[in-house]
Design a protein around this motif. Sequence first.
Motif, short mmCIF file in Angstrom:
data_model
loop_
_atom_site.label_atom_id
_atom_site.label_comp_id
_atom_site.label_asym_id
_atom_site.label_seq_id
_atom_site.Cartn_x
_atom_site.Cartn_y
_atom_site.Cartn_z
N THR A 1 17.57 -13.67 48.62
CA THR A 1 18.74 -14.31 49.22
C THR A 1 19.29 -15.40 48.31
N GLN B 1 26.08 -29.16 55.62
CA GLN B 1 25.64 -27.88 55.06
C GLN B 1 24.45 -28.07 54.13
N GLY C 1 21.51 -28.44 56.19
CA GLY C 1 21.13 -27.15 56.75
C GLY C 1 20.32 -26.30 55.79
N THR D 1 13.34 -14.52 50.74
CA THR D 1 14.03 -15.80 50.47
C THR D 1 14.53 -15.84 49.04
N ALA E 1 24.51 -18.39 54.03
CA ALA E 1 25.49 -17.31 54.20
C ALA E 1 26.91 -17.86 54.41
N LEU E 2 27.02 -19.02 55.03
CA LEU E 2 28.33 -19.60 55.32
C LEU E 2 28.84 -20.51 54.20
N LYS F 1 14.83 -23.60 59.51
CA LYS F 1 15.33 -22.82 60.63
C LYS F 1 16.79 -22.40 60.45
N THR F 2 17.56 -23.19 59.74
CA THR F 2 18.98 -22.88 59.58
C THR F 2 19.33 -22.47 58.14
N ARG G 1 19.03 -19.69 56.16
CA ARG G 1 19.75 -18.44 55.87
C ARG G 1 21.18 -18.47 56.40
N GLU G 2 21.36 -18.98 57.60
CA GLU G 2 22.70 -19.04 58.19
C GLU G 2 23.61 -19.97 57.38
N THR G 3 23.07 -21.12 57.00
CA THR G 3 23.85 -22.08 56.23
C THR G 3 24.20 -21.51 54.86
#
Length: 172
Positions: A125, A60, A63, A122, A75-76, A68-69, A71-73
């Motif tokens: 976020t 994580q 990430g 960004t 969020a999780l 590239k990853t 925002r997804e990382t």
Amino acid sequence: LAEWLRFFAAVEAPRRLPSADALYGEASALVGHPLPAVQTLALDVLARWGQPPLLKYRKQLGGLVDGKTFRETLALFDVDAQGSTLAADERSLLLPLLCRLLFARLTRRVGRGSSKSGMASTRATVFAFFGGFAPAELRPLLDLMLAPIAAAAPATLMPLAAAPSPRLEAAG
């Protein structure tokens, strides 16, 4: 710098090195470096210490370095102070590293003509993510934000006792 980090990431038992604490501190600081390649190598060096929380969340953290990853990382990654899956010992190790990683992301400008809307998105976020921290856990972030002021303060500020009184000078 990258070659030195690769060298230290290859060391089998970094705890046995003569200045292991200094190396750990420098690698922790380099997690906040503006270049993602240096951040990744610094995480590799820290992983050699074999701390279970760092090893558990290594993917994580990587990430978050990758654009590239990111925002997804993010969020999780659950760090909410109330319902987090992070244990207290994991929080004490991971949250300062997260602060450094994310602060570097806040201050990074990607490309020549980086759009202000992309940077603003960004930043929004990242600051929303920091909302899951307990107030005391935000200390490393505040230290990073105020570091330029703290570095300049001793040279530019006069101690209160040594400062001339404006009333006395005006009376004279």
